[in-house]
Design an enzyme around this catalytic site. Structure first.
Site: not given
Ligand SMILES: *[C@@H]1O[C@H](CO)[C@@H](O)[C@H](O)[C@H]1NC(C)=O
Ligand SMILES: *[C@@H]1O[C@H](CO)[C@@H](O)[C@H](O)[C@H]1NC(C)=O
Ligand SMILES: *[C@@H]1O[C@H](CO)[C@@H](O)[C@H](O)[C@H]1NC(C)=O
Length: 264
Positions: A65, A118, A122
């Site tokens: 993920h 992502e 992040h």
């Protein structure tokens, strides 16, 4: 579920950030969380959203993920530098590995959608750590950590295999991962809104800044949305802190599904 919804508002957040001149947040972090999806449950999620899912035949087990710079007990730092735009060209050489280990399961969606999200949310926060600096290092290192694992095997070693019939408690999964990997994971469940059946959705593993495995902290209050389903892991032997929970959205006294990956 919160993570999924964040995924889908991502487009909105990104465009809003772009409007602000230059958003640079210098938030530190203390550890990294490697979140894995179980593909069959991702399909349950997408079906709930009225969407179709597609799982490539190359996908045979747990998939990434994301890899998230985190701080115990607080919200994770996110969207740390909006100047660091996602550029697929930089990680093109990882295409094959990404397709197998880090796919996005919404049918018809751009294959780069999850990677862009992502990275923006992040990856831009991992930048302060030299071994994760830049897209290529961030994605490559995350894939490398994933390749060291075989979560299906870890669960299988404790007698847990995907099944349409046999269910297990969230604690069964927790104990299997803890035993096999030797570190405390977080276990994330998903409730099918149509049937109310509950599925194993994600397994989170934690790493220190040297990318060595470590125990995951308990899931912070802010991440535990539905208090009725909040699993207090009192029953877990060897964990004395009764108030802590390593589970999110999981039922306390109910077995949950861990279905085989659907094939077209
Ligand atoms: C944000 O990203 C840009 C583009 O990579 C870089 O030039 C800048 O130094 C970064 N800012 C910080 C504070 O890291
Ligand atoms: C990815 O990481 C591995 C292991 O550190 C390294 O051997 C390889 O060269 C890296 N690949 C790229 C494209 O950077
Ligand atoms: C993971 O382990 C299973 C056996 O439990 C094996 O069939 C599978 O090939 C392994 N996956 C990888 C990527 O090595």
């Amino acid at each position: 579920m919160m993570l999924y919804s964040l995924l889908f508002v991502a487009g909105l957040c990104i465009s809003r950030d772009v409007l602000a001149s230059q958003v640079v947040k210098k938030e530190g972090f203390q550890f990294l969380l490697l979140a894995h999806f179980w593909p069959a449950t991702s399909c349950v999620y997408f079906q709930n959203e009225g969407k179709d899912c597609y799982v490539s035949p190359d996908v045979k087990g747990w998939t990434i993920h994301g890899f998230w710079p985190s701080i115990p007990g607080t919200e994770k730092p996110d969207y740390c530098n909006n100047s660091m735009k996602f550029n697929f060209e930089e990680i093109k050489g990882l295409s094959q590995r990404l397709a197998v280990s880090w796919p996005y399961f919404e049918k018809g969606a751009s294959k780069t959608e999850l990677w862009e999200h992502e990275w923006t949310k992040h990856g831009t926060c991992a930048y302060t750590l030299p071994i994760l600096k830049g897209e290529l290092r961030y994605f490559n290192q995350t894939l490398n950590l994933h390749d060291e694992l075989n979560i299906s095997k870890t669960l299988g070693d404790s007698g847990i295999c995907p099944s349409n019939e046999k269910k297990h408690t969230p604690l069964d999964f927790f104990n299997a991962v803890k035993k096999g990997i030797g570190k405390i994971p977080n276990i994330i469940c998903l409730k099918d809104k149509k049937t109310n059946q509950i599925y194993l959705d994600q397994i989170w593993l934690c790493y220190n800044k040297q990318l060595q495995p470590m125990d995951c902290p308990d899931v912070s209050e802010s991440q535990s949305l539905t208090s009725t389903l909040y699993f207090q892991s009192k029953a877990e032997e060897g964990i004395s802190t009764a108030s802590k929970s390593y589970f999110q959205e999981c039922p306390k006294n109910e077995k949950i599904y861990f279905n085989p990956i659907p094939r077209e």
